[in-house]
Design an enzyme around this catalytic site. Structure first.
Site, short mmCIF file in Angstrom:
data_model
loop_
_atom_site.label_atom_id
_atom_site.label_comp_id
_atom_site.label_asym_id
_atom_site.label_seq_id
_atom_site.Cartn_x
_atom_site.Cartn_y
_atom_site.Cartn_z
N ARG A 13 42.72 1.84 -38.81
CA ARG A 13 41.26 1.80 -38.74
C ARG A 13 40.69 2.79 -37.69
O ARG A 13 39.54 3.16 -37.76
CB ARG A 13 40.84 0.38 -38.35
N GLY A 14 41.51 3.16 -36.72
CA GLY A 14 41.03 4.05 -35.66
C GLY A 14 40.82 5.47 -36.19
O GLY A 14 40.92 5.72 -37.39
N VAL A 16 42.56 8.44 -35.70
CA VAL A 16 43.74 9.09 -36.30
C VAL A 16 44.17 8.32 -37.54
O VAL A 16 44.49 8.91 -38.58
CB VAL A 16 44.89 9.17 -35.27
N SER A 41 44.19 -7.50 -34.49
CA SER A 41 43.00 -8.27 -34.14
C SER A 41 42.45 -9.12 -35.28
O SER A 41 41.77 -10.11 -35.04
CB SER A 41 41.89 -7.33 -33.66
N GLN A 79 48.38 2.91 -33.78
CA GLN A 79 47.72 1.87 -33.00
C GLN A 79 47.63 2.23 -31.52
O GLN A 79 46.83 1.66 -30.80
CB GLN A 79 48.48 0.55 -33.18
N CYS A 141 49.04 16.92 -29.83
CA CYS A 141 48.25 17.69 -30.78
C CYS A 141 48.21 19.18 -30.45
O CYS A 141 48.28 20.04 -31.35
CB CYS A 141 46.83 17.14 -30.84
N GLN A 168 40.35 22.53 -25.51
CA GLN A 168 40.62 21.32 -26.29
C GLN A 168 39.37 20.50 -26.56
O GLN A 168 38.51 20.33 -25.69
CB GLN A 168 41.68 20.47 -25.57
N SER A 171 37.57 15.23 -29.29
CA SER A 171 38.29 14.23 -30.09
C SER A 171 39.65 13.87 -29.49
O SER A 171 40.14 12.77 -29.71
CB SER A 171 38.48 14.72 -31.52
N GLY A 172 40.24 14.80 -28.74
CA GLY A 172 41.53 14.52 -28.12
C GLY A 172 41.45 13.34 -27.17
O GLY A 172 42.44 12.65 -26.91
N ARG A 280 39.47 21.03 -21.26
CA ARG A 280 38.61 20.33 -22.23
C ARG A 280 37.31 21.10 -22.36
O ARG A 280 36.68 21.44 -21.35
CB ARG A 280 38.32 18.91 -21.71
N HIS A 287 41.44 21.99 -31.52
CA HIS A 287 41.99 22.55 -30.30
C HIS A 287 42.28 24.04 -30.53
O HIS A 287 42.93 24.40 -31.52
CB HIS A 287 43.30 21.85 -29.93
N GLN A 363 42.91 18.92 -34.50
CA GLN A 363 43.86 18.08 -33.77
C GLN A 363 44.05 16.70 -34.39
O GLN A 363 44.99 15.99 -34.05
CB GLN A 363 43.50 18.01 -32.28
N1 HSE Z 1 46.23 14.76 -25.36
C1 HSE Z 1 45.42 15.36 -26.36
C2 HSE Z 1 44.05 15.63 -25.84
C3 HSE Z 1 45.28 14.50 -27.57
O1 HSE Z 1 43.65 14.96 -24.90
O2 HSE Z 1 43.38 16.50 -26.36
C4 HSE Z 1 46.51 13.84 -28.07
O3 HSE Z 1 47.61 14.66 -28.28
#
Ligand code: HSE
Length: 382
Positions: A13-14, A16, A41, A79, A141, A168, A171-172, A280, A287, A363
């Protein structure tokens, strides 16, 4: 013909997990498996309706129920790490011998797990399968997207070292981080909308107000990036502080690239040094990375371009020209696609063995969901 695999899905459901469900539907992965959805849950309610998926168990099973999990041939989990920490070891201790396919990092560097990225490391995966390995972990990713782009150079053994500076996406950090970024953009715009609407207003006044607004964001408005606004800003630190000057995200660049390639102590093979500066930026889900290589020898640029372009069907080689780059080598262009554009490929002023390149990947797709579903297909094909 063998029986269809019993496949348990956890964390569907998340963010990814949802991308994984979309990809499994699109590729008709559900046709050949018997699917059971698990939840930590809301066990007991009806299983979700996913396009193309006729569930084997119409009711959500409890993701912490070892007996139910043990009935699976394959478990795919998106999860998160806490779930893996809680469930994986007890499940194995209870005698479960199925395939564990995991998006989280928890088991990635264990000696008996393989980081899966089959367009790049199919031989590593096949060797491990024949040795009875059962733990298949999706890579970081950034690493997976980079290797999908320039894996050809590593496969050819051409890389003496690599340095990457990353850009990056929000969404990461997770879905709330994407929302936080957009909300901040909205607040910044609202702060100066009147001035923007007035062509006679002074840009330095607009800039002053934006900066003041950024600096004045409340802890609530910046909670998902640890109190630092990302909107109109950048943050050159991702993941935890290892205490040695290298962020965990940067450490993964070297450790995971080598492990994916089947190099390092686990495989009795020398590692290729890789350094990263992970940053970021305010893009949504792709990414991007600026790469510098030292190659082991001087290879003609045209040969390098051909190797990269022909490595796999997802690489989209972008000529190192302004128009092509602006048109094709942007994060926005790649979002939601399987494409891995690689461009800005050129020899550097440092010498003929030095190579620059720039690559981008979604990513959530190649960086997270796609290697998982492909591993299921590889297990099925055995
Ligand atoms: N660690 C990565 C990020 C995401 O924060 O962009 C997961 O691999």
């Amino acid at each position: 013909m063998s029986l269809p695999l019993q496949v348990g899905l956890v964390g569907w459901r998340g963010m990814v997990g949802s991308v994984l469900m979309q990809r499994m539907s699109a590729e008709r992965d559900f046709d050949a498996i018997e699917t059971t959805f698990f939840s930590t849950s809301s066990a007991g309610i009806a299983a979700p309706k996913i396009d193309g998926c006729t569930v084997f168990n119409p009711i959500l099973k409890d993701g912490n129920d070892l007996t139910a999990l043990k009935a699976m041939d394959v478990i795919i989990t998106c999860q998160g790490g806490d779930y893996t920490k809680a469930v994986y070891a007890p499940l194995r201790a209870a005698g479960w011998n199925g395939h564990w396919i995991d998006a989280s990092k928890i088991l990635r560097m264990q000696d008996d797990s393989i980081i899966i990225l089959d367009p790049i490391n199919m031989p590593v995966i096949q060797t491990a399968l024949s040795k009875g390995v059962k733990d298949w972990i999706g890579g970081n990713c950034t690493v997976s997207c980079m290797l999908m782009g320039v894996g050809a150079l590593f496969k050819a053994g051409l890389v003496e070292w690599m340095q990457t500076s990353t850009y990056q996406a929000a969404s990461g950090g997770g879905a709330p981080n994407m929302r936080e970024l957009l909300t901040q953009y909205g607040s910044l715009y609202a702060e100066v909308k009147d001035l923007l609407d007035d062509p006679a207003s002074a840009i330095l006044e607009i800039d002053r107000k934006v900066t003041a607004k950024q600096r004045g964001f409340t802890p609530q408005e910046t909670q998902h990036f640890r109190g630092v606004p990302l909107g109109g800003n950048l943050i050159p630190w991702i993941d935890s502080d290892r205490g040695d000057g290298v962020s965990l995200e940067e450490w993964k660049g070297g450790a995971e690239t080598n492990k994916i390639m089947g190099w390092g102590k686990q495989f009795g093979h020398a590692e290729v040094p890789i350094d990263s500066t992970c940053v970021r930026v305010g893009s949504m889900r792709c990414h991007s990375q600026s790469l510098t290589f030292k190659l082991k020898k001087d290879v003609p640029l045209a040969d390098i371009e051909a190797m990269i372009a022909n490595d796999n069907e997802w690489v989209k080689f972008v000529p190192n020209e302004r128009e092509a780059t602006e048109k094709n080598l942007t994060a926005m262009n790649v979002a939601g696609t399987m494409d891995i554009p690689v461009g800005r490929v050129r020899k550097l002023a440092m010498g003929p063995q030095y190579l620059g390149a720039f690559t981008i990947g979604d990513q959530l797709l190649w960086g997270a969901a796609e290697p998982l579903r492909r591993m299921l297909r590889i297990i099925q094909a055995r």
